[in-house]
Design a protein around this motif. Sequence first.
Motif, PDB file in Angstrom:
ATOM      1  N   ILE A   1      -8.703   2.450 -13.966  1.00 10.74           N
ATOM      2  CA  ILE A   1      -8.832   1.409 -12.939  1.00 10.74           C
ATOM      3  C   ILE A   1      -9.962   0.460 -13.337  1.00 10.74           C
TER       4      ILE A   1
ATOM      5  N   TYR B   1     -12.540  -2.999  -8.189  1.00 10.82           N
ATOM      6  CA  TYR B   1     -11.145  -2.643  -7.894  1.00 10.82           C
ATOM      7  C   TYR B   1     -10.898  -2.745  -6.395  1.00 10.82           C
TER       8      TYR B   1
ATOM      9  N   ASN C   1      -4.550  -5.390 -11.328  1.00 10.68           N
ATOM     10  CA  ASN C   1      -4.365  -6.180 -10.111  1.00 10.68           C
ATOM     11  C   ASN C   1      -4.857  -7.600 -10.399  1.00 10.68           C
TER      12      ASN C   1
ATOM     13  N   LEU D   1       2.389   1.865  -3.377  1.00 10.11           N
ATOM     14  CA  LEU D   1       1.454   2.506  -4.304  1.00 10.11           C
ATOM     15  C   LEU D   1       1.343   3.997  -3.993  1.00 10.11           C
TER      16      LEU D   1
ATOM     17  N   ILE E   1      -3.887   0.757 -13.723  1.00 12.79           N
ATOM     18  CA  ILE E   1      -3.585  -0.152 -12.610  1.00 12.79           C
ATOM     19  C   ILE E   1      -4.209  -1.509 -12.912  1.00 12.79           C
TER      20      ILE E   1
ATOM     21  N   ASP F   1      -0.135  -4.613  -9.769  1.00 12.15           N
ATOM     22  CA  ASP F   1      -0.238  -4.931  -8.342  1.00 12.15           C
ATOM     23  C   ASP F   1      -0.352  -6.453  -8.223  1.00 12.15           C
TER      24      ASP F   1
ATOM     25  N   LYS G   1       0.828  -1.202   0.000  1.00  7.21           N
ATOM     26  CA  LYS G   1       0.000   0.000   0.000  1.00  7.21           C
ATOM     27  C   LYS G   1       0.868   1.261   0.000  1.00  7.21           C
TER      28      LYS G   1
ATOM     29  N   PRO H   1      -9.470   9.110 -10.832  1.00  7.33           N
ATOM     30  CA  PRO H   1      -9.669   7.722 -11.250  1.00  7.33           C
ATOM     31  C   PRO H   1     -10.682   7.637 -12.392  1.00  7.33           C
TER      32      PRO H   1
ATOM     33  N   TYR I   1      -7.356   2.064  -4.248  1.00  4.14           N
ATOM     34  CA  TYR I   1      -6.818   2.754  -5.434  1.00  4.14           C
ATOM     35  C   TYR I   1      -7.416   4.148  -5.655  1.00  4.14           C
TER      36      TYR I   1
END
Length: 399
Positions: A119, A123, A170, A103, A168, A203, A100, A138, A127
Motif C-alpha cells: 500500500i 493511503y 489509488n 474492496l 493497491i 481504486d 468500499k 499491509p 485499506y
Amino acid sequence: MKLSQRVSQVKPSATLAINSKARLLRSQGVRVISFGVGEPDFDTPHHIGQMAVQAVLRGQTRYTPVQGIPELKEAVIRTIEADYGLRYEPDEVLVSCGGKHCLYNLFQAVLDPGDEVVIPSPYWVSYPDMVRLAGAEPVFVPCAEARGFKMTPEDLRRALTPRTRMLILNSPSNPTGTHYRPEELRALADVLLEHNEVLIVSDDIYYRILFDNLPWADLVMVEPRLKDRTFIVNGVSKTYAMTGWRIGYLVGHRDVIKAAGKIQSQSTSNPSSVAQWAAVAALRGEQETCRRMVQVFAERRAYVMDRLARLPGVTCPVPDGAFYVFPNMSAYYGVQVGGRTIDGSAALADFLMEEVHLAVVPGEAFGQDRCIRLSFALSMEELREGFDRLEKALQRLGG
Ligand SMILES: Cc1ncc(COP(=O)(O)O)c(C=O)c1O
C-alpha cells in the motif's frame, strides 16, 4: 463483553470520527466549518433521482441477482469500454454496496493469513483495516512529498517479497489528489510484469475528478497484459454525487468476481434495487452535470492553493484530482500553547477544532503524520471562512 480477535484489530474510520465530532458540536449550536467531508457537496442530478422514483413505482423493489441487475452490468461494461478502452463480460462485473464494499469482498475472496498487501503511503484510511480483516498484512511504501507522494518503481520493487499477494493503487488519490501519469504507470507496470503472482487493485473511484485536462490513465490501460490480474474498483459515489446510494462496481477476472460474489451472497445479497436503477441512469445519462461539478472543484482548488501558499511554513503539492489537499503542517509541531504541545497531526486537529471550530482529518490516519487532510467539497463561502479560521489558529501557534 468478549469481542472477536478480528474486530479488535480494526480501528474505526478516522474520517467518520471527525465528522461525528463536528456534528456533535453543531448540535450544541456551535458553527463548525468542516474540512473533513469526503463527499461532493452537490445534490445527485435530478434525472438520476427520477429514475429511482420510477423504479419504485414500477415495483422494481424486489431482490435482484446478487451480482447486480443485467442493465447495470451492461452500463458498467460500456462505461469501462469508453473510458478505459477495455472490454469485459457480464460475469466479470460485480455490483456491490459502494466501492468500499467491492474492496471488502475482493479482499475476503483472495487474501489469506500471511499474505502481504503493498500500500503506497499516504493511503486511504480504510485499506489497512480491510486488509487486516481479511487476515493479511499491509506493507506500507512511504512516498515522499517532494515526489508528489508518488511511488517509484524502485520503491515498489523493494516492497515486493515472496509473500506479496496484492498491490493497491489509488489514483487520483485520497488524501493527496496525486494522479499517476502514463509514463509513471508504465514504469510500475514493468516491475509488475516481473511478478506474475501479484494481483493489482486499481481504486479509480475519483477517476472523473481530474483537473487541467489531464488524461485518464490507469495501470491496465497502459499495460493490457496486466488485465487478468487487475481489479478495477469504481462506482457512482464521487462522480455523480451519489455517496448515500451505495453503488460501486468491481471488474476483473471472472473466477475472483464469482468468489467475491459468493462473499456478497452470504452477507448483503444484492445492493438496493432502487439504487441500482439510479446508477443505470447515472452511467447511461448525460454527463454534462458531472463535468460542471469538476469545473467547480477546479475553481475551488485554485482558491485553496492560493490560501495555502499564504500560510507561513506550510507546503503542499497541487492535487491533480479528487477534492482534497494534504498540506504539510509540521512547521507547527513542537509549539506549546495553552499548556499543551502540538506534537503531531492529531494534536493539531484537536487544537483547530477547539480553538476555531474547524474540522480537519489528521494525516496520521492516512499514514503521514506531518500532514492534515482538507477537503474542498465545500462552498466558496465556507472555504473562505475555514481558511480565515485556519490562518487565525496558526497565528496563535506563531505562524
Ligand atoms: C479512495 C477511496 N476508495 C473508495 C472509496 C469508497 O467509496 P464508496 O464506498 O462510497 O463507493 C472512497 C470513499 O471515500 C475513497 O476515498
